[in-house]
Design an enzyme around this catalytic site. Sequence first.
Site, PDB file in Angstrom:
ATOM      1  CD  GLU A 113      -3.236  -0.097   2.152  1.00 49.22           C
ATOM      2  OE1 GLU A 113      -4.285  -1.374   1.811  1.00 49.22           O
ATOM      3  OE2 GLU A 113      -3.003   0.427   3.009  1.00 49.22           O
ATOM      4  CE  LYS A 119     -11.933   0.755   0.939  1.00 50.18           C
ATOM      5  NZ  LYS A 119     -11.637   1.720   1.250  1.00 50.18           N
ATOM      6  CG  HIS A 125       8.444 -28.513   0.059  1.00 48.44           C
ATOM      7  ND1 HIS A 125       8.954 -30.289  -0.326  1.00 48.44           N
ATOM      8  CD2 HIS A 125       9.185 -28.209   0.519  1.00 48.44           C
ATOM      9  CE1 HIS A 125      10.389 -30.669   0.484  1.00 48.44           C
ATOM     10  NE2 HIS A 125      10.159 -29.061   1.157  1.00 48.44           N
TER      11      HIS A 125
HETATM   12  O1  PA5 Z   1      -3.409   1.064   5.700  1.00 50.67           O
HETATM   13  C1  PA5 Z   1      -4.661   1.310   5.675  1.00 50.67           C
HETATM   14  O2  PA5 Z   1      -5.173   2.521   5.831  1.00 50.67           O
HETATM   15  C2  PA5 Z   1      -5.810   0.518   4.961  1.00 50.67           C
HETATM   16  O3  PA5 Z   1      -5.238  -0.916   5.438  1.00 50.67           O
HETATM   17  C3  PA5 Z   1      -7.051   0.481   6.452  1.00 50.67           C
HETATM   18  O4  PA5 Z   1      -6.400   0.158   7.752  1.00 50.67           O
HETATM   19  C4  PA5 Z   1      -8.251  -0.401   5.886  1.00 50.67           C
HETATM   20  O5  PA5 Z   1      -8.717  -0.272   4.897  1.00 50.67           O
HETATM   21  C5  PA5 Z   1      -8.724  -0.479   7.119  1.00 50.67           C
HETATM   22  O6  PA5 Z   1      -9.420   0.965   7.426  1.00 50.67           O
HETATM   23  P1  PA5 Z   1     -10.283   1.074   8.346  1.00 50.67           P
HETATM   24  O7  PA5 Z   1      -9.232   1.508  10.068  1.00 50.67           O
HETATM   25  O8  PA5 Z   1     -10.339   2.630   8.222  1.00 50.67           O
HETATM   26  O9  PA5 Z   1     -11.401   0.709   8.700  1.00 50.67           O
END
Ligand code: PA5
Length: 436
Positions: A290, A425, A311
């Site tokens: 990310e 989304k 494996h």
């Molecule tokens: O690193 C991030 O920002 C994302 O992985 C969020 O943690 C994830 O989308 C969950 O979001 P939230 O905590 O708002 O539900």
Amino acid sequence: MSEIVLDYSNTCDCVTESDIDAIIPEVLAAKELVDLKSGQGGDFLGWLDLPSSVSEELIKDIEETAEKARSLCDLFIVIGIGGSYLGARAAISALKGEGLAEFENKSGNSPDICFAGFNMSSSSLSSLLDLIKRRRVFVNVISKSGTTTEPAIALRAAYEAMKEKVGREEASKRFAATTDKAKGALKTLADREGWKTYVVPDDVGGRYSVLTPVGLLPIAAAGLDIRKMLAGARAAKENAAVKDVRQNTSCLYAAIRNILYRKGKKIEILSNFEQYLHYFGEWWKQLYGESEGKDGKGLYPDSLDFSTDLHSMGQYIQEGERLLAETFINVLESDKKIFVPHWEDNLDGLGYLEGKSLDYINSIALKATAEAHLQGGVPNMEFKIPRLDEYFIGYMFYMFEYACAVSGYILGVNPFNQPGVEAYKQNMFRLLGKFK
Ligand code: PA5
């Protein structure tokens, strides 16, 4: 050894000392952007100070809630997705066990910890609802935005099941929410129902949040020592402050992975030789995926469990497309001593291993794998972790977070946003008719 060491001798011709010398000015410039919080996304660098800024008051409060939850339940359920659960899951499975360990007969009164709300599988949710019926549970729902669909659906279902089982008043004592300090549906719900709440700081994004209540509450509920974990993170922070890049493990790692990327490597595999680190690999993948995978750039992060995956994926790593670099996590010392037993007839031919410890055999497996992969054209490096405990898990969290921030700035991306996550989304909301 009280520090983690990065051995990059197996990167050979791919990463020379002069390559490192050449990239050092960029590493230091990126480090300065991180330290001064002056680069892109600089207002999401609150995690930098967490090892020392988490107050004694907050730690005590978390410990008290964890203790109360432990007395109320035999199953502690964490509802969250992405950065809202992976850190806690990584720490808990590294230190309490993963795989077969989950079937052990637990001594004492430590609750089981389970994770939910990170998919939309009806099978998973129906198992969760079944567990709520059968077990004494406490639920910690974690969502910074308070509006993420997957955990919101799981929460709705879980709260309804709990109210049906124990009534609204009792259910309210068995929920804690970790979310934004003021906004979002989860905050409104938690306040209305009188749940205990914890705050995800504004300046800390999900994947950098394990040292906030997001990670600390579930980890404490598992009976682990969060003070020791913060002490490990503080030690990593001290190392991250060192100006000499070769002595600064985070910066050195950031430098090497960028050199590998510039030399045509496209994929970095984080390989462990300790099954309990499986979810650490999942946490690391999210952190780097990310943070760096944007603007058409970035090493694709993958993680594997060895020798298991040798494996299944070993063939590709050895002889497939030469796009790979590898990073090993080597835990040097374990507290479990298992030796290969003696068999009179040596039917299985294992006589040459009799009396040798499994740790020793595993360490040789790592050495042999690193050598083979290097010969096959996969440069690799190795983090030497003295042992798996709260201190070194805290150390690893901070070390990899700091490295990721520096690495992202060297790459020229904003390591703190995740605009690409919105695409699916928006399509999903459109197809489900959310905006009608
Ligand atoms: O690193 C991030 O920002 C994302 O992985 C969020 O943690 C994830 O989308 C969950 O979001 P939230 O905590 O708002 O539900």
